[in-house]
Design a protein around this motif. Sequence first.
Motif, PDB file in Angstrom:
ATOM      1  N   MET A  70       0.837  -1.147   0.123  1.00  0.00           N
ATOM      2  CA  MET A  70       0.159   0.039  -0.242  1.00  0.00           C
ATOM      3  C   MET A  70       0.926   1.346  -0.266  1.00  0.00           C
ATOM      4  N   PRO A  71       0.604   2.227  -0.803  1.00  0.00           N
ATOM      5  CA  PRO A  71       1.490   3.444  -0.871  1.00  0.00           C
ATOM      6  C   PRO A  71       1.299   4.219   0.212  1.00  0.00           C
ATOM      7  N   ASP A  72       2.392   4.798   0.875  1.00  0.00           N
ATOM      8  CA  ASP A  72       2.283   5.626   1.791  1.00  0.00           C
ATOM      9  C   ASP A  72       2.089   7.108   1.456  1.00  0.00           C
ATOM     10  N   ALA A  73       2.088   8.082   2.412  1.00  0.00           N
ATOM     11  CA  ALA A  73       1.554   9.433   1.916  1.00  0.00           C
ATOM     12  C   ALA A  73       2.574  10.105   0.883  1.00  0.00           C
ATOM     13  N   ILE A  74       3.635   9.906   0.817  1.00  0.00           N
ATOM     14  CA  ILE A  74       4.756  10.442  -0.102  1.00  0.00           C
ATOM     15  C   ILE A  74       4.213   9.748  -1.452  1.00  0.00           C
ATOM     16  N   ASP A  75       3.956   8.326  -1.409  1.00  0.00           N
ATOM     17  CA  ASP A  75       3.698   7.899  -2.698  1.00  0.00           C
ATOM     18  C   ASP A  75       2.438   8.346  -3.016  1.00  0.00           C
ATOM     19  N   ARG A  76       1.547   8.451  -2.327  1.00  0.00           N
ATOM     20  CA  ARG A  76       0.353   8.944  -2.788  1.00  0.00           C
ATOM     21  C   ARG A  76       0.346  10.239  -3.502  1.00  0.00           C
ATOM     22  N   GLU A  77       1.219  11.149  -2.711  1.00  0.00           N
ATOM     23  CA  GLU A  77       1.443  12.496  -3.288  1.00  0.00           C
ATOM     24  C   GLU A  77       2.191  12.541  -4.762  1.00  0.00           C
ATOM     25  N   LEU A  78       2.954  11.456  -4.968  1.00  0.00           N
ATOM     26  CA  LEU A  78       3.636  11.323  -6.151  1.00  0.00           C
ATOM     27  C   LEU A  78       2.633  10.626  -7.278  1.00  0.00           C
ATOM     28  N   LEU A  79       1.610  10.058  -7.022  1.00  0.00           N
ATOM     29  CA  LEU A  79       0.600   9.564  -7.722  1.00  0.00           C
ATOM     30  C   LEU A  79      -0.349  10.784  -8.035  1.00  0.00           C
ATOM     31  N   ARG A  80      -0.687  11.654  -7.209  1.00  0.00           N
ATOM     32  CA  ARG A  80      -1.582  12.778  -7.476  1.00  0.00           C
ATOM     33  C   ARG A  80      -0.949  13.630  -8.368  1.00  0.00           C
ATOM     34  N   LEU A  81       0.381  13.920  -8.026  1.00  0.00           N
ATOM     35  CA  LEU A  81       1.286  14.821  -9.000  1.00  0.00           C
ATOM     36  C   LEU A  81       1.352  14.364 -10.544  1.00  0.00           C
TER      37      LEU A  81
ATOM     38  N   ARG B 165      13.153   6.196  -7.528  1.00  0.00           N
ATOM     39  CA  ARG B 165      12.907   4.662  -6.943  1.00  0.00           C
ATOM     40  C   ARG B 165      11.582   4.635  -6.462  1.00  0.00           C
ATOM     41  N   ARG B 166      11.075   5.536  -5.890  1.00  0.00           N
ATOM     42  CA  ARG B 166       9.868   5.262  -5.430  1.00  0.00           C
ATOM     43  C   ARG B 166       8.686   5.269  -6.651  1.00  0.00           C
ATOM     44  N   ILE B 167       9.010   6.252  -7.647  1.00  0.00           N
ATOM     45  CA  ILE B 167       8.288   6.036  -9.134  1.00  0.00           C
ATOM     46  C   ILE B 167       8.420   4.882  -9.725  1.00  0.00           C
ATOM     47  N   GLN B 168       9.602   4.150  -9.903  1.00  0.00           N
ATOM     48  CA  GLN B 168       9.662   2.909 -10.267  1.00  0.00           C
ATOM     49  C   GLN B 168       9.020   1.763  -9.494  1.00  0.00           C
ATOM     50  N   ALA B 169       9.164   1.762  -8.317  1.00  0.00           N
ATOM     51  CA  ALA B 169       8.245   1.010  -7.359  1.00  0.00           C
ATOM     52  C   ALA B 169       6.913   0.768  -7.615  1.00  0.00           C
ATOM     53  N   LEU B 170       6.460   2.235  -7.757  1.00  0.00           N
ATOM     54  CA  LEU B 170       5.034   2.373  -8.095  1.00  0.00           C
ATOM     55  C   LEU B 170       4.516   1.699  -9.443  1.00  0.00           C
ATOM     56  N   GLU B 171       5.691   2.000 -10.459  1.00  0.00           N
ATOM     57  CA  GLU B 171       5.261   1.449 -11.750  1.00  0.00           C
ATOM     58  C   GLU B 171       5.441  -0.052 -11.826  1.00  0.00           C
ATOM     59  N   ASP B 172       6.545  -0.660 -10.915  1.00  0.00           N
ATOM     60  CA  ASP B 172       6.679  -2.175 -11.010  1.00  0.00           C
ATOM     61  C   ASP B 172       5.375  -2.779 -10.301  1.00  0.00           C
TER      62      ASP B 172
ATOM     63  N   THR C 231     -12.837  13.802 -15.652  1.00  0.00           N
ATOM     64  CA  THR C 231     -11.423  13.570 -14.973  1.00  0.00           C
ATOM     65  C   THR C 231     -10.828  12.457 -15.119  1.00  0.00           C
ATOM     66  N   THR C 232      -9.655  12.000 -15.270  1.00  0.00           N
ATOM     67  CA  THR C 232      -8.937  11.046 -15.392  1.00  0.00           C
ATOM     68  C   THR C 232      -8.348  10.830 -14.038  1.00  0.00           C
ATOM     69  N   GLU C 233      -8.507  11.868 -13.187  1.00  0.00           N
ATOM     70  CA  GLU C 233      -7.464  11.883 -11.669  1.00  0.00           C
ATOM     71  C   GLU C 233      -8.263  11.170 -10.906  1.00  0.00           C
ATOM     72  N   LEU C 234      -7.801   9.906 -10.224  1.00  0.00           N
ATOM     73  CA  LEU C 234      -8.521   9.088  -9.337  1.00  0.00           C
ATOM     74  C   LEU C 234      -8.429   9.682  -7.932  1.00  0.00           C
ATOM     75  N   PRO C 235      -9.534   9.561  -7.045  1.00  0.00           N
ATOM     76  CA  PRO C 235      -9.411  10.240  -5.773  1.00  0.00           C
ATOM     77  C   PRO C 235      -8.632   9.425  -4.682  1.00  0.00           C
ATOM     78  N   LEU C 236      -7.279  10.326  -4.450  1.00  0.00           N
ATOM     79  CA  LEU C 236      -6.360   9.787  -3.445  1.00  0.00           C
ATOM     80  C   LEU C 236      -6.564  10.292  -2.035  1.00  0.00           C
TER      81      LEU C 236
END
Length: 150
Positions: free
Chosen positions: A1-12, A37-44, A145-150
């Motif tokens: 599960m993504p943490d707060a930083i990951d969710r913010e990266l996804l939102r951005l 590395r976080r972005i790569q992990a989110l993609e992977d 919108t294509t933006e999911l609610p995070l």
Amino acid sequence: MPDAIDRELLRLLQQDATLSVAALAEKVNLSTSPCWRRIQALEDSGYIRKRVALLNRAPLNLGIDVFVFIKTNEHNDVWLQDFSDAIADMSEVMEAYRMSGDVDYLLRVVVEDIAAYDRFYKRLVSRVRLSDVSSGFAMEQLKYTTELPL
């Protein structure tokens, strides 16, 4: 599960996938390497499926959304595969859902005009047996919108 930083990266990234890693890192208070590395992990891990450009439909003359409500008397794997194959080949189909309730399937189709929808309809019914097809033409888009609610 993504943490707060990951969710913010996804939102951005949902807002602007062209942001550089350096810009993203600055916005989430990380250095570039850990951010990458976080972005790569989110993609992977499948949180990011792909990065795309959202096009302006108006200059492409693709201004009509048609919601197609489909009923079938056939509820088996063979029919479903034939239907899935047919709509996969039709670029006008933007979204397709198997539904609960009175309608079996719902499609969102984008076309330039009524004649283009008629051509789409004829191709669809020539490929798959359907018991009922009805269509609703969107008069106005109130939200998109294509933006999911995070």
